[in-house]
Motif scaffolding. Sequence first.
Motif, PDB file in Angstrom:
ATOM      1  N   GLU A   4      -8.311   4.958  -0.982  1.00 53.82           N
ATOM      2  CA  GLU A   4      -7.277   5.614  -1.793  1.00 53.82           C
ATOM      3  C   GLU A   4      -7.892   6.320  -2.997  1.00 53.82           C
ATOM      4  OE1 GLU A   4      -4.005   7.100  -2.127  1.00 53.82           O
ATOM      5  OE2 GLU A   4      -3.469   5.198  -1.178  1.00 53.82           O
TER       6      GLU A   4
ATOM      7  N   ASP B  93      -9.551   9.355  -1.807  1.00 45.79           N
ATOM      8  CA  ASP B  93      -8.531  10.344  -1.462  1.00 45.79           C
ATOM      9  C   ASP B  93      -8.118  11.144  -2.702  1.00 45.79           C
ATOM     10  OD1 ASP B  93      -6.531  11.782  -0.205  1.00 45.79           O
ATOM     11  OD2 ASP B  93      -5.097  10.131  -0.188  1.00 45.79           O
TER      12      ASP B  93
ATOM     13  N   PHE C 175       0.829  -1.205   0.000  1.00 49.05           N
ATOM     14  CA  PHE C 175       0.000   0.000   0.000  1.00 49.05           C
ATOM     15  C   PHE C 175       0.868   1.261   0.000  1.00 49.05           C
ATOM     16  CE2 PHE C 175      -3.622  -2.439   2.279  1.00 49.05           C
ATOM     17  CZ  PHE C 175      -4.107  -2.897   1.058  1.00 49.05           C
TER      18      PHE C 175
ATOM     19  N   ILE D 270       0.882   7.042  -6.618  1.00 51.65           N
ATOM     20  CA  ILE D 270      -0.243   7.968  -6.763  1.00 51.65           C
ATOM     21  C   ILE D 270       0.175   9.395  -6.422  1.00 51.65           C
ATOM     22  CG2 ILE D 270      -2.495   8.590  -5.775  1.00 51.65           C
ATOM     23  CD1 ILE D 270      -2.984   5.530  -5.470  1.00 51.65           C
ATOM     24  N   ASP D 271       0.988   9.537  -5.379  1.00 49.67           N
ATOM     25  CA  ASP D 271       1.409  10.868  -4.933  1.00 49.67           C
ATOM     26  C   ASP D 271       2.611  11.410  -5.701  1.00 49.67           C
ATOM     27  OD1 ASP D 271      -0.585  10.841  -3.055  1.00 49.67           O
ATOM     28  OD2 ASP D 271       0.697  10.240  -1.390  1.00 49.67           O
TER      29      ASP D 271
ATOM     30  N   HIS E 214       2.258   1.724  -3.592  1.00 48.02           N
ATOM     31  CA  HIS E 214       1.223   2.237  -4.484  1.00 48.02           C
ATOM     32  C   HIS E 214       0.870   3.686  -4.141  1.00 48.02           C
ATOM     33  CE1 HIS E 214      -0.527  -1.837  -6.072  1.00 48.02           C
ATOM     34  NE2 HIS E 214       0.530  -1.437  -6.727  1.00 48.02           N
ATOM     35  N   ASP E 215       0.852   3.999  -2.853  1.00 49.72           N
ATOM     36  CA  ASP E 215       0.570   5.371  -2.434  1.00 49.72           C
ATOM     37  C   ASP E 215       1.625   6.332  -2.971  1.00 49.72           C
ATOM     38  OD1 ASP E 215      -1.266   7.015  -0.826  1.00 49.72           O
ATOM     39  OD2 ASP E 215       0.475   7.414   0.424  1.00 49.72           O
TER      40      ASP E 215
ATOM     41  N   THR F  72      -3.144  17.832  -0.343  1.00 49.64           N
ATOM     42  CA  THR F  72      -3.794  16.576   0.001  1.00 49.64           C
ATOM     43  C   THR F  72      -5.009  16.860   0.871  1.00 49.64           C
ATOM     44  OG1 THR F  72      -1.660  15.442  -0.063  1.00 49.64           O
ATOM     45  CG2 THR F  72      -3.477  14.322   1.068  1.00 49.64           C
TER      46      THR F  72
ATOM     47  N   THR G  13      -9.266  -0.468   1.488  1.00 49.60           N
ATOM     48  CA  THR G  13      -8.149   0.463   1.334  1.00 49.60           C
ATOM     49  C   THR G  13      -8.118   1.055  -0.063  1.00 49.60           C
ATOM     50  OG1 THR G  13      -6.882  -0.818   2.955  1.00 49.60           O
ATOM     51  CG2 THR G  13      -5.655   0.738   1.598  1.00 49.60           C
ATOM     52  N   ALA G  14      -8.390   0.237  -1.070  1.00 49.25           N
ATOM     53  CA  ALA G  14      -8.429   0.750  -2.448  1.00 49.25           C
ATOM     54  C   ALA G  14      -9.540   1.787  -2.602  1.00 49.25           C
ATOM     55  CB  ALA G  14      -8.634  -0.400  -3.426  1.00 49.25           C
TER      56      ALA G  14
ATOM     57  N   LYS H  30      -8.909   4.394   4.278  1.00 48.07           N
ATOM     58  CA  LYS H  30      -7.560   4.319   3.729  1.00 48.07           C
ATOM     59  C   LYS H  30      -6.541   3.787   4.723  1.00 48.07           C
ATOM     60  CE  LYS H  30      -3.975   7.181   1.614  1.00 48.07           C
ATOM     61  NZ  LYS H  30      -3.568   8.534   1.210  1.00 48.07           N
ATOM     62  N   THR H  31      -6.701   4.114   6.011  1.00 48.37           N
ATOM     63  CA  THR H  31      -5.672   3.762   6.986  1.00 48.37           C
ATOM     64  C   THR H  31      -6.189   2.922   8.139  1.00 48.37           C
ATOM     65  OG1 THR H  31      -4.471   5.796   6.480  1.00 48.37           O
ATOM     66  CG2 THR H  31      -3.921   4.704   8.541  1.00 48.37           C
TER      67      THR H  31
END
Length: 364
Positions: free
Chosen positions: A186, A189, A98, A105-106, A101-102, A277, A182-183, A211-212
């Motif tokens: 995200e 988000d 995760f 994305i960021d 992947h985060d 964010t 979680t997906a 997400k968390t």
Amino acid sequence: MSVTYTDDGELMAAPADVDSALGGVARRLDRFFDERRVTAREQGPSSLALWDALRDSATGGKKIRPRLVLNAHRLLSGVREDAACDVAVAVELLHTAFLVHDDVIDGDTRRRGRRNVIGQFHVDAQQRGASEAASRAWGEAAGILAGDLLIHAAQSMVGRLDLPSSIRVPLIDLFDESVMVTAAGELQDVGLTEGVLEASAVDVLAMAGRKTAHYSFRMPLRAGAILAGADAVVATQLDEFGHHAGIAFQLRDDLLGVWGRAEATGKSTSSDLRRATMTPLLAHALSTPVGEELRHALGLVDPRTFDAERARALLAASGARETMEQLIADHAAAARAVLERDLLPVELQRLLADTLRSARERSS
């Protein structure tokens, strides 16, 4: 059980038997990456480099999630120590996936103060003479594939456990649920941050829970309970505690992302501001009278007006920091109220109370 804190409120020690089990988790992680490297070498140097970068990504951290699995299992009188270690490893692999992947994305190239998977492949491509665009694409592809590999590995590890189906199947379902939740968090988000979705305070807080809170607290605690054969009442209580503790943890993380010490967090205190964010902190501040000025300071109106220090000052002036501190206190109180029902073993109640304190007061 003896628990010690630093001056910053960090949880320093777990029960001695859990420390021993965590050593077993570390050894199994090493063995996992050693085995993957053997296979990767047959696929070529790029595959080998990918697994080496993944190993780096899984190194370090507080291992909060494996601790929760092991403690929940042991303090609920579980006897499946070997399986608990494997599940703790799978949870840590999922966490690493995760994070990777985060980062994709960021668009982040660093994590915990060093180059992450994307950053390592980005630099590798540059050293090969690739253009900036090609180097970025190489790094992002590596990050996507790396996360995919670890998600699959975590699921496979749980699926191969030598356990009765009445235990193994609920664990598989729990991991599947965690990936889906979680997906969803995200994706929400990104939608909130990019303005695709309306950023109401309620929706942003719900996103933080998805997400968390789910995979960081609810899932590890429930996994330990499943392994211990705990009843549904206990599992529900752990799930409720994990929800509130996880949100308190994420809200503290949001505050550290703006006002923390980079040397302690391993993360820039301007990256979340530069990306704007959409955290509960920012959503609240944008709803106040300073909201429009804050939008300019964040570069949302014109990227050229971005000013991290001005944005930080406006966040403080909006009262958002105090509001988040109160939200953290509220969720911590709700988590403590769950423990006060006295449905859990006393030692587990104490440990979860300590975990809650660390989540609420941490500085990194």
